[in-house]
Motif scaffolding. Structure first.
Motif, PDB file in Angstrom:
ATOM      1  N   VAL A 267       0.837  -1.207   0.000  1.00 58.47           N
ATOM      2  CA  VAL A 267       0.000   0.000   0.000  1.00 58.47           C
ATOM      3  C   VAL A 267       0.870   1.254   0.000  1.00 58.47           C
ATOM      4  O   VAL A 267       0.593   2.226  -0.712  1.00 58.47           O
ATOM      5  N   LEU A 268       1.939   1.224   0.781  1.00 57.01           N
ATOM      6  CA  LEU A 268       2.836   2.376   0.870  1.00 57.01           C
ATOM      7  C   LEU A 268       3.492   2.662  -0.481  1.00 57.01           C
ATOM      8  O   LEU A 268       3.571   3.815  -0.934  1.00 57.01           O
ATOM      9  N   MET A 269       3.955   1.605  -1.157  1.00 55.27           N
ATOM     10  CA  MET A 269       4.606   1.781  -2.455  1.00 55.27           C
ATOM     11  C   MET A 269       3.606   2.217  -3.527  1.00 55.27           C
ATOM     12  O   MET A 269       3.941   2.978  -4.444  1.00 55.27           O
ATOM     13  N   GLN A 270       2.362   1.751  -3.420  1.00 55.53           N
ATOM     14  CA  GLN A 270       1.336   2.156  -4.387  1.00 55.53           C
ATOM     15  C   GLN A 270       1.055   3.649  -4.274  1.00 55.53           C
ATOM     16  O   GLN A 270       0.863   4.334  -5.285  1.00 55.53           O
ATOM     17  N   ASP A 271       1.074   4.172  -3.033  1.00 57.44           N
ATOM     18  CA  ASP A 271       0.885   5.617  -2.842  1.00 57.44           C
ATOM     19  C   ASP A 271       2.015   6.403  -3.503  1.00 57.44           C
ATOM     20  O   ASP A 271       1.784   7.452  -4.121  1.00 57.44           O
ATOM     21  N   VAL A 272       3.244   5.906  -3.377  1.00 55.67           N
ATOM     22  CA  VAL A 272       4.383   6.575  -4.013  1.00 55.67           C
ATOM     23  C   VAL A 272       4.228   6.542  -5.534  1.00 55.67           C
ATOM     24  O   VAL A 272       4.467   7.542  -6.229  1.00 55.67           O
ATOM     25  N   LEU A 273       3.812   5.388  -6.066  1.00 53.61           N
ATOM     26  CA  LEU A 273       3.645   5.248  -7.515  1.00 53.61           C
ATOM     27  C   LEU A 273       2.632   6.251  -8.047  1.00 53.61           C
ATOM     28  O   LEU A 273       2.847   6.887  -9.089  1.00 53.61           O
ATOM     29  N   GLU A 274       1.518   6.420  -7.335  1.00 52.62           N
ATOM     30  CA  GLU A 274       0.469   7.325  -7.798  1.00 52.62           C
ATOM     31  C   GLU A 274       0.953   8.769  -7.871  1.00 52.62           C
ATOM     32  O   GLU A 274       0.497   9.543  -8.718  1.00 52.62           O
ATOM     33  N   ARG A 275       1.895   9.144  -7.002  1.00 53.06           N
ATOM     34  CA  ARG A 275       2.407  10.520  -7.009  1.00 53.06           C
ATOM     35  C   ARG A 275       3.217  10.821  -8.262  1.00 53.06           C
ATOM     36  O   ARG A 275       3.261  11.968  -8.726  1.00 53.06           O
ATOM     37  N   PHE A 276       3.881   9.794  -8.849  1.00 59.25           N
ATOM     38  CA  PHE A 276       4.787  10.029  -9.971  1.00 59.25           C
ATOM     39  C   PHE A 276       4.305   9.388 -11.269  1.00 59.25           C
ATOM     40  O   PHE A 276       4.993   9.445 -12.293  1.00 59.25           O
ATOM     41  N   GLU A 277       3.110   8.806 -11.237  1.00 66.80           N
ATOM     42  CA  GLU A 277       2.607   8.097 -12.412  1.00 66.80           C
ATOM     43  C   GLU A 277       2.409   9.038 -13.589  1.00 66.80           C
ATOM     44  O   GLU A 277       2.817   8.737 -14.728  1.00 66.80           O
ATOM     45  N   THR A 278       1.834  10.180 -13.345  1.00 66.58           N
ATOM     46  CA  THR A 278       1.587  11.140 -14.429  1.00 66.58           C
ATOM     47  C   THR A 278       2.893  11.637 -15.029  1.00 66.58           C
ATOM     48  O   THR A 278       3.037  11.744 -16.267  1.00 66.58           O
ATOM     49  N   TRP A 279       3.841  11.975 -14.178  1.00 69.70           N
ATOM     50  CA  TRP A 279       5.164  12.432 -14.643  1.00 69.70           C
ATOM     51  C   TRP A 279       5.805  11.358 -15.519  1.00 69.70           C
ATOM     52  O   TRP A 279       6.316  11.653 -16.602  1.00 69.70           O
ATOM     53  N   ALA A 280       5.763  10.117 -15.060  1.00 68.48           N
ATOM     54  CA  ALA A 280       6.387   9.025 -15.817  1.00 68.48           C
ATOM     55  C   ALA A 280       5.701   8.831 -17.174  1.00 68.48           C
ATOM     56  O   ALA A 280       6.374   8.651 -18.201  1.00 68.48           O
ATOM     57  N   GLU A 281       4.387   8.893 -17.179  1.00 71.16           N
ATOM     58  CA  GLU A 281       3.663   8.722 -18.449  1.00 71.16           C
ATOM     59  C   GLU A 281       3.980   9.849 -19.423  1.00 71.16           C
ATOM     60  O   GLU A 281       4.113   9.629 -20.638  1.00 71.16           O
ATOM     61  N   ARG A 282       4.097  11.072 -18.910  1.00 70.92           N
ATOM     62  CA  ARG A 282       4.383  12.226 -19.774  1.00 70.92           C
ATOM     63  C   ARG A 282       5.743  12.082 -20.456  1.00 70.92           C
ATOM     64  O   ARG A 282       5.921  12.528 -21.586  1.00 70.92           O
ATOM     65  N   GLU A 283       6.683  11.464 -19.777  1.00 73.56           N
ATOM     66  CA  GLU A 283       8.030  11.305 -20.344  1.00 73.56           C
ATOM     67  C   GLU A 283       8.266   9.891 -20.858  1.00 73.56           C
ATOM     68  O   GLU A 283       9.420   9.498 -21.099  1.00 73.56           O
ATOM     69  N   HIS A 284       7.178   9.128 -20.990  1.00 69.73           N
ATOM     70  CA  HIS A 284       7.244   7.771 -21.549  1.00 69.73           C
ATOM     71  C   HIS A 284       8.193   6.878 -20.747  1.00 69.73           C
ATOM     72  O   HIS A 284       8.943   6.071 -21.309  1.00 69.73           O
ATOM     73  N   LYS A 285       8.099   7.011 -19.434  1.00 72.61           N
ATOM     74  CA  LYS A 285       8.904   6.173 -18.545  1.00 72.61           C
ATOM     75  C   LYS A 285       7.965   5.258 -17.765  1.00 72.61           C
ATOM     76  O   LYS A 285       6.776   5.555 -17.611  1.00 72.61           O
ATOM     77  N   THR A 286       8.493   4.154 -17.267  1.00 73.34           N
ATOM     78  CA  THR A 286       7.662   3.205 -16.527  1.00 73.34           C
ATOM     79  C   THR A 286       8.223   2.999 -15.118  1.00 73.34           C
ATOM     80  O   THR A 286       9.438   2.990 -14.910  1.00 73.34           O
ATOM     81  N   ILE A 287       7.290   2.842 -14.183  1.00 71.82           N
ATOM     82  CA  ILE A 287       7.647   2.522 -12.801  1.00 71.82           C
ATOM     83  C   ILE A 287       6.916   1.248 -12.424  1.00 71.82           C
ATOM     84  O   ILE A 287       5.689   1.179 -12.524  1.00 71.82           O
ATOM     85  N   THR A 288       7.652   0.236 -12.017  1.00 74.57           N
ATOM     86  CA  THR A 288       7.028  -1.035 -11.645  1.00 74.57           C
ATOM     87  C   THR A 288       7.321  -1.338 -10.184  1.00 74.57           C
ATOM     88  O   THR A 288       8.375  -0.971  -9.645  1.00 74.57           O
ATOM     89  N   LEU A 289       6.365  -2.044  -9.571  1.00 72.12           N
ATOM     90  CA  LEU A 289       6.495  -2.458  -8.172  1.00 72.12           C
ATOM     91  C   LEU A 289       6.539  -3.977  -8.123  1.00 72.12           C
ATOM     92  O   LEU A 289       5.788  -4.650  -8.840  1.00 72.12           O
ATOM     93  N   SER A 290       7.399  -4.520  -7.268  1.00 70.18           N
ATOM     94  CA  SER A 290       7.449  -5.974  -7.118  1.00 70.18           C
ATOM     95  C   SER A 290       7.831  -6.325  -5.688  1.00 70.18           C
ATOM     96  O   SER A 290       8.747  -5.742  -5.113  1.00 70.18           O
ATOM     97  N   GLY A 291       7.075  -7.268  -5.135  1.00 66.44           N
ATOM     98  CA  GLY A 291       7.318  -7.694  -3.759  1.00 66.44           C
ATOM     99  C   GLY A 291       6.085  -8.365  -3.203  1.00 66.44           C
ATOM    100  O   GLY A 291       4.976  -8.218  -3.743  1.00 66.44           O
ATOM    101  N   LYS A 292       6.227  -9.126  -2.143  1.00 70.34           N
ATOM    102  CA  LYS A 292       5.096  -9.821  -1.543  1.00 70.34           C
ATOM    103  C   LYS A 292       4.099  -8.813  -0.972  1.00 70.34           C
ATOM    104  O   LYS A 292       4.489  -7.806  -0.383  1.00 70.34           O
ATOM    105  N   GLU A 293       2.824  -9.126  -1.133  1.00 72.37           N
ATOM    106  CA  GLU A 293       1.794  -8.185  -0.713  1.00 72.37           C
ATOM    107  C   GLU A 293       1.559  -8.167   0.791  1.00 72.37           C
ATOM    108  O   GLU A 293       0.926  -7.236   1.300  1.00 72.37           O
ATOM    109  N   ASP A 294       2.056  -9.200   1.479  1.00 72.27           N
ATOM    110  CA  ASP A 294       1.791  -9.277   2.919  1.00 72.27           C
ATOM    111  C   ASP A 294       2.944  -8.754   3.780  1.00 72.27           C
ATOM    112  O   ASP A 294       2.971  -8.951   4.987  1.00 72.27           O
TER     113      ASP A 294
END
Length: 411
Positions: A267-294
């Motif tokens: 949940v914490l990492m998803q909040d970080v992703l949402e803050r920079f998602e628009t910036w990344a899309e505008r510059e055609h960059k990707t941000i991926t998250l990986s790790g156990k959900e629990d």
């Protein structure tokens, strides 16, 4: 022993007075003993004289060994008194009594002389040691007052004075610690003031220049619009510098206490992703998250989110269009690890040891907009959680930041 203190002088004077009074008392005791001896001798001589008078004129041993009766004493006293030998006779006329008195007085004087001499010797030796210890302590304290904060009084022995010296040493250690804290606080404030002054000077100068240009081109809408936009950018830059510096200052001063609660890392990492998602899309960059959900981490979510966000922002700024940023995490019984990696330009080897320094700007970097506070703030936040942060990078191949948080529960 050097200059004597008032208390020492009074003590020595008191002992001297007692010594003189003791000698006078000894003389009186010697005279009293001599008088008693004279009385005993008179009784003894009266008994012998009376025995001889009552038992014949011949000198017999019994006159000295037998016990005279009352009549013998009466006869003897009367006979001796007739020749002037009675209680009133002067001691000076009796050499034996005078000798006894003088010897008793001599022995008493010698005894007192030995006793008081020993007392004086022990006392003087004690005062000498005390005076030497106090001189050493005084010199050490003066050195401390003159700036040698490591000066301490030698107090390895036992005794009242050394207990006092030990307490003085403890006080000196506390004062040194306070002085060091004040020095660090002063240096901290000086650094903050210097940093603020340095970083605000440039945008203020630019704002002043932009304002003068706008004033001189009021009728040129294009110029006014262009320099108004530039002014807004400089104001935003100043806001970023001031707010970030305030956060760093509060962290450094220990004002902020991290409110650690269990947080789901996904949940914490998803909040970080949402803050920079628009910036990344505008510059055609990707941000991926990986790790156990629990995975759960005990942290202050707001501050950890800012630390990770600063690193992700740094990655976005140094990654070309089409680049990729990965945030992954894992957990072991000992620690929780978060890794933020990118495939961007990488960091020059000369910069790796300096990227966490405030306002550091690499001579190999083309970034002109960063203020050089994001990574130092991230480092301070991680360390405030008791964690560590490290970085590895290969020039032209990308960079990886690794954050380690120990799984320790606060009591």
């Amino acid at each position: 022993m050097g200059r004597l203190g008032k208390e020492t002088k009074i003590m020595l004077m008191g002992i001297t007075v007692v010594c003189l009074l003791s000698f006078a008392l000894a003389a009186g005791i010697a005279v009293l003993l001599a008088n008693n001896f004279q009385q005993e001798m008179l009784i003894h001589d009266s008994g012998i004289a009376g025995y001889l008078l009552n038992h014949g004129d011949e000198l017999e041993v019994a006159a000295f060994t037998a016990t005279p009766d009352e009549s013998d004493f009466e006869s003897g006293r009367a006979a001796l008194a007739s020749v002037g030998y009675d209680e009133t006779v002067s001691t000076e006329l009796l050499p034996v009594v005078r000798t006894y008195r003088n010897q008793a007085m001599l022995y008493l004087f010698l005894l007192l002389l030995f006793l008081f001499g020993t007392v004086y010797f022990i006392l003087c030796f004690y005062l000498w040691r005390q005076h030497r210890a106090i001189n050493v302590a005084e010199n050490t304290i003066n050195n401390f007052l003159e700036g040698d904060t490591l000066s301490r009084i030698e107090c390895s022995q036992d005794g009242d004075w050394y207990s006092l010296f030990h307490s003085i040493n403890e006080m000196a250690s506390i004062l040194s610690a306070h002085a060091e804290n004040q020095k660090q606080t002063k240096e901290f404030l000086q650094d903050i003031i210097s940093d603020v002054s340095h970083q605000i000077k440039t945008p203020l100068s630019a704002l002043k220049m932009y304002h003068e240009i706008i004033e001189s081109h009021k009728d040129d809408a294009t110029t006014v619009s262009s320099f108004t936009e530039k002014s807004q950018r400089e104001i935003k830059r100043m806001e970023d510098v001031i707010y970030t510096l305030l956060k760093l200052a509060r962290l450094d001063a220990g004002i902020i206490q991290m409110e650690k609660v269990p947080e789901n890392l996904t949940v914490l990492m998803q909040d970080v992703l949402e803050r920079f998602e628009t910036w990344a899309e505008r510059e055609h960059k990707t941000i991926t998250l990986s790790g156990k959900e629990d995975v759960v981490i005990s942290c202050d979510a707001l501050w950890v989110s800012e630390a990770i966000g600063n690193i992700v922002k740094n990655a976005l700024e140094h990654t070309e269009d089409g680049g990729h940023i990965e945030v992954k995490w894992s957990q072991s019984p000992l620690m929780t690890q978060i890794e933020i990696s990118d495939d961007g330009k990488g960091i020059h080897s000369e910069d790796l040891y300096n990227i966490f320094k405030r306002f550091y700007r690499s001579r190999y970097s083309s970034d002109v907009h960063g203020i050089g506070l994001g990574l130092p703030l991230a480092k301070s936040i991680v360390e405030a959680h008791g964690g560590t942060i490290s970085v590895t990078s290969t020039l032209g191949s990308g960079t990886a930041f690794i954050l380690n948080f120990f799984n320790l529960t606060d009591e």
